[in-house]
Scaffold this active site. Structure first.
Site, PDB file in Angstrom:
ATOM      1  N   HIS A 143      45.789  41.070  41.581  1.00 11.25           N
ATOM      2  CA  HIS A 143      44.893  40.051  42.123  1.00 11.25           C
ATOM      3  C   HIS A 143      44.758  38.888  41.140  1.00 11.25           C
ATOM      4  CE1 HIS A 143      43.658  43.264  44.928  1.00 11.25           C
ATOM      5  NE2 HIS A 143      43.306  42.271  45.713  1.00 11.25           N
ATOM      6  N   LYS A 147      38.960  37.690  39.940  1.00 13.38           N
ATOM      7  CA  LYS A 147      38.400  38.888  40.557  1.00 13.38           C
ATOM      8  C   LYS A 147      37.636  39.702  39.528  1.00 13.38           C
ATOM      9  CE  LYS A 147      39.637  42.820  43.529  1.00 13.38           C
ATOM     10  NZ  LYS A 147      38.577  42.505  44.509  1.00 13.38           N
TER      11      LYS A 147
END
Length: 255
Positions: A143, A147
């Site tokens: 990700h 995040k």
């Protein structure tokens, strides 16, 4: 017409959902909740759901774990259906989700995409054959660098799908750096990569002797999550109290 409140309207997902709602029939965004709204929203924005006095049929949440408890309390009090998309919840918060579902409809999903939820079904079948034959299971998720939680809620949901199919015989291993030992055949390794602007990538690896089977899902845009959240909101607005998943949305749309 389903009237929706966006909880976390100032975040990236909140803005994406708001833009997509404008192009979707059967639903309208009547209010937003956020402490740090831009001021450019075309709908009224409140600091908390408890302050919101706009009538609505459903709340969609993409915020942070620390904001979820207060949100659930208000939804339970107002009997307001809740699509809960925030990940990184504690065990106590998950218990709170179950309590809230006794008062109103709650749909909780670590990932709103159709592809991921289809993948979960496929993994159950694959696990019975491959894991049952002794294949090791590893999950690698990637990700963007903004995040906050790791591993991703989606990675855990994928692991749970496999574990559920195998009668919960697996435990999860997040770090092997502190021990020097052979891999436990009853563990699912879960690794997290954070970097750049990666929207979301998940690889589920079944590694056997002389062969490897890999299931992969790549998200190229947040729009896939937004579309799923909107479909979930339309579905959930008319449901009775209880706990729902994206599988219920997919089943309803296929009828």
């Amino acid at each position: 017409m389903v009237r929706m409140i966006m909880h976390g309207c100032g975040g990236a997902m909140g803005r994406t959902i708001a833009g997509l709602v404008e192009k979707t029939e059967g639903i309208e965004l009547v209010a937003g909740i956020d402490l740090h709204a831009s001021g450019q929203e075309t709908f009224p924005v409140f600091a908390s759901l408890s302050e919101c006095d706009v009538p609505a049929d459903v709340v969609v949440d993409f915020s942070s774990a620390k904001a979820v408890d207060a949100l659930m309390d208000v939804c339970a009090e107002k009997k307001l259906p809740l699509v809960l998309c925030t990940t990184g919840l504690s065990e106590e918060q998950i218990a709170h989700v179950n309590q809230t579902a006794e008062q109103t409809a709650v749909l909780r999903s670590a990932n709103m995409s159709l592809g991921i939820n289809t993948l979960m079904k496929l993994l159950k079948d694959a696990a019975k054959v491959l894991a049952g034959a002794g294949f090791d299971v590893e999950i690698v998720e990637k990700h963007h660098n903004q995040k906050l939680d790791a591993p991703s809620g989606t990675a855990l949901a994928l692991a749970d799908s496999i574990n559920d199919a195998m009668n919960d015989v697996y435990h999860y291993k997040y770090d092997r750096s502190k021990e020097r030992a052979k891999r436990d055949p009853k563990e699912i390794g879960i690794s997290a990569v954070r970097g750049g602007s990666i929207v979301g990538e998940h690889d589920v690896i079944f590694a056997g002797t002389d062969e490897v089977v890999t299931f992969s899902h790549t998200a190229y845009s947040k729009a896939i999550f937004a579309k799923g959240a909107i479909e979930a909101a339309i579905f959930l607005a008319s449901q009775k109290p209880g706990l729902y998943t994206m599988a219920d949305v997919i089943e309803a749309s296929s009828k």
